[in-house]
Design an enzyme around this catalytic site. Structure first.
Site, PDB file in Angstrom:
ATOM      1  N   SER A 106       0.814  -1.219   0.000  1.00 30.79           N
ATOM      2  CA  SER A 106       0.000   0.000   0.000  1.00 30.79           C
ATOM      3  C   SER A 106       0.843   1.263   0.000  1.00 30.79           C
ATOM      4  O   SER A 106       0.393   2.307  -0.482  1.00 30.79           O
ATOM      5  CB  SER A 106      -0.937   0.009   1.210  1.00 30.79           C
ATOM      6  N   ASP A 138      -5.418   0.491  -4.508  1.00 28.39           N
ATOM      7  CA  ASP A 138      -3.971   0.397  -4.680  1.00 28.39           C
ATOM      8  C   ASP A 138      -3.567  -0.969  -5.235  1.00 28.39           C
ATOM      9  O   ASP A 138      -2.569  -1.121  -5.925  1.00 28.39           O
ATOM     10  CB  ASP A 138      -3.239   0.692  -3.361  1.00 28.39           C
TER      11      ASP A 138
HETATM   12 MG    MG Z   1      -4.266   1.610   3.370  1.00 27.41          MG
HETATM   13 ZN    ZN Z   2      -2.553  -4.978   2.565  1.00 26.14          ZN
END
Ligand code: MG
Ligand code: ZN
Length: 373
Positions: free
Chosen positions: A92, A307
């Protein structure tokens, strides 16, 4: 023939725009996408990240909601390739740094490049350009995703250093967990006192946050990580996002805000389908509130993406009428599958297509007509 069909589809959508704006999302009715008819370029950007929100996470929530999500109100859809600078499978931190700076970096990097050198983020550029700026998350505000928009640290593990970086950019509103990284630190500094002397109202809990009606706000909904939505978080995400948007809207030059549904990812890591779906529903509820704002405001571009996917999540059975899914997981970590982008409002068309996560930065910069200094 194909062009003729396209023309008919577009006319059909425009014809239904006005009634669709009043339509509530409930039951089995799927909202038609609304074609935006406002200014060409946005004054504001609301950038929403569902951490770990792959197509299966969205599909599971869609089935749980009996075939209707607010996400479907976005007419423009894209796909992003999520690999990081050092790994096919991003984390992330690298994922959010790609969005915030337009650069692929190594997993774990917070707003720094492959050589750990700081990269200016879109939030910092927006702030320097006179826009109001904000961050909202259902994790600690120092967690990888929000941190990558305001902090520059070689590792996502450095919560206290990341908290310190919140004092280096004149961000207007931030709301999330992680109060302890500001208040009870190993260096004994109390950053809450510094925030107050820098003009922030420091609010703890939703009631105090909701009572703030003007000025800069540092809002905390947890000492460390906020609870799961199924364990009493309530509508903290939607309320925090809408309070932040209300405060940022007072800036005449516009605003940039990142809003994260942080825990969809944590449900994926836990291989817990109910956790994923409940956090997805909370995120989509917030998407609905944000789209209501954008629909009325007409100068706001909303971009919703992820993401990466988490869990290698798959649906192998279920029942739409009962709102149930039978699911499997491939992994307790992230996967490399492409993830969707949804866009709504002026400038949304630029987000159609297939591209790298870094292009999100360039497209947002162009939409707000911002230049990196
Ligand atoms: Mg996050
Ligand atoms: Zn994760």
């Amino acid at each position: 023939m194909r062009r003729l069909l396209m023309g008919i589809i577009v006319i059909g959508l425009i014809g239904t725009t006005s009634c669709m704006q009043e339509q509530e999302v409930q039951g089995v009715e799927t909202p038609e996408p609304v074609v935006h008819a406002g200014p060409k370029m946005p004054k504001n950007i609301i950038f929403m990240i569902g951490d770990g929100m792959g197509l299966t996470q969205i599909s599971a929530a869609l089935i749980a909601q009996r075939d209707a999500l607010n996400l479907e109100r976005c007419a423009v859809i894209g796909l992003i390739k999520t690999n990081s600078g050092d790994n096919l499978i991003t984390d992330s931190a690298a994922g959010a740094t790609a969005f915030s700076t337009g650069q692929k970096t190594y997993n774990g990097a917070i707003g720094v490049d492959m050589d750990t050198l700081p990269l200016t983020t879109i939030l910092e550029i927006a702030e320097q350009s006179g826009l109001a700026t904000g961050l909202v998350a259902t994790s600690s505000i120092t967690h990888a995703t929000p941190a990558s928009f305001i902090s520059h640290q070689k590792s996502r593990m450095m919560d206290e250093e990341i908290a310190m970086d919140f004092l280096k950019t004149d961000i207007d509103v931030f709301i999330g967990g992680g109060k302890k990284f500001f208040e009870r630190r190993t260096d004994n500094k109390n950053l809450l006192d510094q925030l107050k002397s820098n003009g922030y109202t420091v609010a703890t809990g939703l009631e105090e946050i909701n009572a703030v009606s003007t000025g800069k706000l540092a809002g905390f909904i947890a000492d460390e990580q906020p609870r799961k939505v199924t364990e009493g978080r309530g509508q903290a995400l939607a309320e925090s996002a809408m309070k932040a948007i209300e405060l940022l809207s007072m800036n005449e030059k516009g605003f940039f805000i990142m809003v994260e549904g942080s825990q969809i990812d944590w449900g994926g890591h836990a291989n817990d389908s109910e956790y994923i779906i409940s956090e997805m529903e909370d995120f989509d509820y917030t998407v609905g509130k944000v789209l209501d704002f954008a629909e009325a405001n007409r100068e706001t571009l909303v971009i919703i993406t992820a993401d990466h996917e988490t869990g290698g999540y798959g649906i192998v059975g279920g029942d739409i009428e009962a709102g149930t899914v039978e699911t499997r997981f491939l992994t307790a970590f992230h996967t490399a599958t492409m993830v969707p982008v949804f866009a709504y409002g002026p400038g949304a068309e630029a987000f159609a297509g297939t591209y790298h996560n870094t292009a999100i930065f360039n497209k947002m910069m162009a939409s707000l007509e911002l230049n990196a200094n």
